[in-house]
Design an enzyme around this catalytic site. Structure first.
Site, PDB file in Angstrom:
ATOM      1  N   HIS A   3       4.469  87.677 -76.557  1.00 66.91           N
ATOM      2  CA  HIS A   3       5.112  86.388 -76.832  1.00 66.91           C
ATOM      3  C   HIS A   3       4.128  85.411 -77.484  1.00 66.91           C
ATOM      4  O   HIS A   3       4.488  84.629 -78.357  1.00 66.91           O
ATOM      5  CB  HIS A   3       5.674  85.788 -75.537  1.00 66.91           C
ATOM      6  CG  HIS A   3       6.768  86.619 -74.931  1.00 66.91           C
ATOM      7  ND1 HIS A   3       7.786  87.170 -75.683  1.00 66.91           N
ATOM      8  CD2 HIS A   3       7.001  87.010 -73.653  1.00 66.91           C
ATOM      9  CE1 HIS A   3       8.599  87.853 -74.880  1.00 66.91           C
ATOM     10  NE2 HIS A   3       8.139  87.786 -73.654  1.00 66.91           N
TER      11      HIS A   3
ATOM     12  N   GLU B 142      20.861  84.639 -71.497  1.00 66.24           N
ATOM     13  CA  GLU B 142      20.729  85.889 -70.732  1.00 66.24           C
ATOM     14  C   GLU B 142      19.269  86.171 -70.352  1.00 66.24           C
ATOM     15  O   GLU B 142      18.997  86.981 -69.472  1.00 66.24           O
ATOM     16  CB  GLU B 142      21.266  87.084 -71.542  1.00 66.24           C
ATOM     17  CG  GLU B 142      22.789  87.124 -71.702  1.00 66.24           C
ATOM     18  CD  GLU B 142      23.325  86.065 -72.659  1.00 66.24           C
ATOM     19  OE1 GLU B 142      22.690  85.828 -73.706  1.00 66.24           O
ATOM     20  OE2 GLU B 142      24.364  85.452 -72.334  1.00 66.24           O
TER      21      GLU B 142
ATOM     22  N   LEU C  79      11.517  71.499 -94.446  1.00 69.35           N
ATOM     23  CA  LEU C  79      12.272  72.522 -93.705  1.00 69.35           C
ATOM     24  C   LEU C  79      12.581  72.055 -92.274  1.00 69.35           C
ATOM     25  O   LEU C  79      11.735  71.440 -91.616  1.00 69.35           O
ATOM     26  CB  LEU C  79      11.440  73.807 -93.669  1.00 69.35           C
ATOM     27  CG  LEU C  79      11.995  74.982 -92.875  1.00 69.35           C
ATOM     28  CD1 LEU C  79      11.701  76.299 -93.599  1.00 69.35           C
ATOM     29  CD2 LEU C  79      11.416  75.057 -91.466  1.00 69.35           C
TER      30      LEU C  79
ATOM     31  N   ARG D   7      17.072  90.282 -88.040  1.00 72.29           N
ATOM     32  CA  ARG D   7      16.700  90.712 -86.675  1.00 72.29           C
ATOM     33  C   ARG D   7      15.603  91.753 -86.776  1.00 72.29           C
ATOM     34  O   ARG D   7      15.734  92.752 -87.503  1.00 72.29           O
ATOM     35  CB  ARG D   7      17.881  91.290 -85.905  1.00 72.29           C
ATOM     36  CG  ARG D   7      17.449  91.658 -84.475  1.00 72.29           C
ATOM     37  CD  ARG D   7      18.585  91.990 -83.557  1.00 72.29           C
ATOM     38  NE  ARG D   7      18.079  92.079 -82.184  1.00 72.29           N
ATOM     39  CZ  ARG D   7      18.809  91.893 -81.109  1.00 72.29           C
ATOM     40  NH1 ARG D   7      20.076  91.612 -81.210  1.00 72.29           N
ATOM     41  NH2 ARG D   7      18.269  91.992 -79.905  1.00 72.29           N
TER      42      ARG D   7
ATOM     43  N   ASP E 159      12.732  89.647 -82.208  1.00 77.45           N
ATOM     44  CA  ASP E 159      12.777  90.667 -81.151  1.00 77.45           C
ATOM     45  C   ASP E 159      11.592  91.625 -81.283  1.00 77.45           C
ATOM     46  O   ASP E 159      11.119  91.893 -82.393  1.00 77.45           O
ATOM     47  CB  ASP E 159      14.112  91.440 -81.282  1.00 77.45           C
ATOM     48  CG  ASP E 159      14.474  92.151 -79.995  1.00 77.45           C
ATOM     49  OD1 ASP E 159      13.762  91.995 -78.992  1.00 77.45           O
ATOM     50  OD2 ASP E 159      15.486  92.873 -80.006  1.00 77.45           O
TER      51      ASP E 159
HETATM   52  C1  FPP Z   1      12.185  88.882 -77.703  1.00 79.32           C
HETATM   53  O1  FPP Z   1      11.281  89.951 -77.586  1.00 79.32           O
HETATM   54  C2  FPP Z   1      11.460  87.614 -77.684  1.00 79.32           C
HETATM   55  C3  FPP Z   1      11.689  86.585 -76.811  1.00 79.32           C
HETATM   56  C4  FPP Z   1      12.712  86.613 -75.752  1.00 79.32           C
HETATM   57  C5  FPP Z   1      10.866  85.355 -76.853  1.00 79.32           C
HETATM   58  C6  FPP Z   1      10.613  84.869 -78.245  1.00 79.32           C
HETATM   59  C7  FPP Z   1       9.737  83.716 -78.242  1.00 79.32           C
HETATM   60  C8  FPP Z   1       8.799  83.489 -79.182  1.00 79.32           C
HETATM   61  C9  FPP Z   1       8.535  84.375 -80.325  1.00 79.32           C
HETATM   62  C10 FPP Z   1       8.001  82.244 -79.137  1.00 79.32           C
HETATM   63  C11 FPP Z   1       8.833  81.074 -79.450  1.00 79.32           C
HETATM   64  C12 FPP Z   1       8.080  79.862 -79.505  1.00 79.32           C
HETATM   65  C13 FPP Z   1       8.400  78.719 -78.851  1.00 79.32           C
HETATM   66  C14 FPP Z   1       7.605  77.525 -79.123  1.00 79.32           C
HETATM   67  C15 FPP Z   1       9.512  78.636 -77.881  1.00 79.32           C
HETATM   68  P1  FPP Z   1      11.386  90.903 -76.312  1.00 79.32           P
HETATM   69  O2  FPP Z   1      10.569  90.320 -75.215  1.00 79.32           O
HETATM   70  O3  FPP Z   1      12.842  91.091 -75.979  1.00 79.32           O
HETATM   71  O4  FPP Z   1      10.758  92.223 -76.832  1.00 79.32           O
HETATM   72  P2  FPP Z   1      11.167  93.699 -76.408  1.00 79.32           P
HETATM   73  O5  FPP Z   1      12.591  93.911 -76.861  1.00 79.32           O
HETATM   74  O6  FPP Z   1      10.202  94.555 -77.150  1.00 79.32           O
HETATM   75  O7  FPP Z   1      11.014  93.796 -74.920  1.00 79.32           O
END
Ligand code: FPP
Length: 249
Positions: A42, A72, A136, A197, A25
């Site tokens: 991201h 969600e 892993l 988290r 997150d």
């Molecule tokens: C949450 O941060 C993050 C996500 C919803 C996306 C996580 C995805 C990745 C780290 C990449 C994964 C890789 C693959 C290959 C699928 P947020 O956007 O909710 O952050 P915020 O709470 O600061 O808005």
């Protein structure tokens, strides 16, 4: 071998969690702090995931389940959703070769059949390429929701009862585990020992509700793109301070 900053226990004494779950997150806030669009966060998050996966493998972690997209998350702006959905395609081209060289096995859980075709196919290719790897397991939770997981398990189990394959009185916790998405993992590794988290939020947000019944929870203010090998070590050191009793004394 790796060395820990905090030396309460020597490196050799530390118990490395077999299965770690990560709620990645804070990507959006990380980008905002840099006056960049959320998608920039991201992209950086994917970079962090690669480094953390390889570090975890070197420490001896056996399964890393990462919450990449929840049921969600579809309510996010369309542009952001389509960017996230394209990440697995980029992931396959840019990151999977290195993971494959590191003997990492890629798997996915969730309602993955409902992902866009290109997203699903990129992950399927990654699964296929790394199928025989013995290191892993990097387990992507994509279009994952814990209640939806239990819901589909109950439906399948109810059908098996109707088909007289299962007697209600014979249903056990282990059997329920066989109907969950995590049945794709080795039986002894389905439940995370530790859930991390990032970004300071103190909740599980529908992440593995059945499997985390006895997990140790670790929350850190670090935003996911900044989470690295040292942050992972700190979480493992903290895990070693906990006294896991599983309801016993
Ligand atoms: C949450 O941060 C993050 C996500 C919803 C996306 C996580 C995805 C990745 C780290 C990449 C994964 C890789 C693959 C290959 C699928 P947020 O956007 O909710 O952050 P915020 O709470 O600061 O808005």
């Amino acid at each position: 071998m790796f060395s820990f900053k905090k030396k309460e226990k020597s490196d050799e004494d530390l118990t490395v969690p077999k299965h770690i779950g990560i709620i990645m997150d804070g990507n959006g806030r990380w980008a905002k702090k840099r006056m960049q669009p959320r998608i920039f966060g991201h992209k950086a998050g994917m970079e962090a995931l690669q480094a953390v996966t390889i570090a975890a493998k070197e420490m001896g972690v056996q399964v890393l389940t990462v919450y990449a997209f929840s049921t969600e998350n579809w309510t996010r702006p369309e542009k952001e959703v389509s960017f996230i959905m394209n990440l697995p395609v980029e992931f396959y081209d840019r990151y999977v070769p290195e993971l494959h060289r590191n003997n990492v096995k890629i798997q996915m859980i969730g309602d993955t059949k409902r992902l866009p075709k290109s997203t699903f196919e990129a992950l399927e290719k990654a699964e296929e390429l790394t199928r025989l790897n013995t290191g892993l397991i990097l387990n992507f939770a994509l279009n994952y929701g814990g209640r939806a997981e239990i819901n589909q398990a109950v439906q399948k189990l109810a059908q098996d009862v109707l088909d007289a394959k299962v007697q209600p009185a014979d249903i056990t916790e282990e059997m329920i585990g066989d109907y969950l998405y995590t049945s794709s993992l080795p039986a002894s590794l389905r439940d995370p020992d530790l859930v991390i988290r990032t970004s300071g939020e103190l909740r599980l947000s529908n992440f593995l509700p059945w499997q985390t019944a006895y997990s140790e929870l670790y929350f850190t203010d670090i935003l996911w793109p900044d989470f690295d090998e040292n942050a992972l070590k700190d979480a493992i050191v903290e895990y070693n301070r906990r006294n896991r009793r599983f309801g016993g004394v």
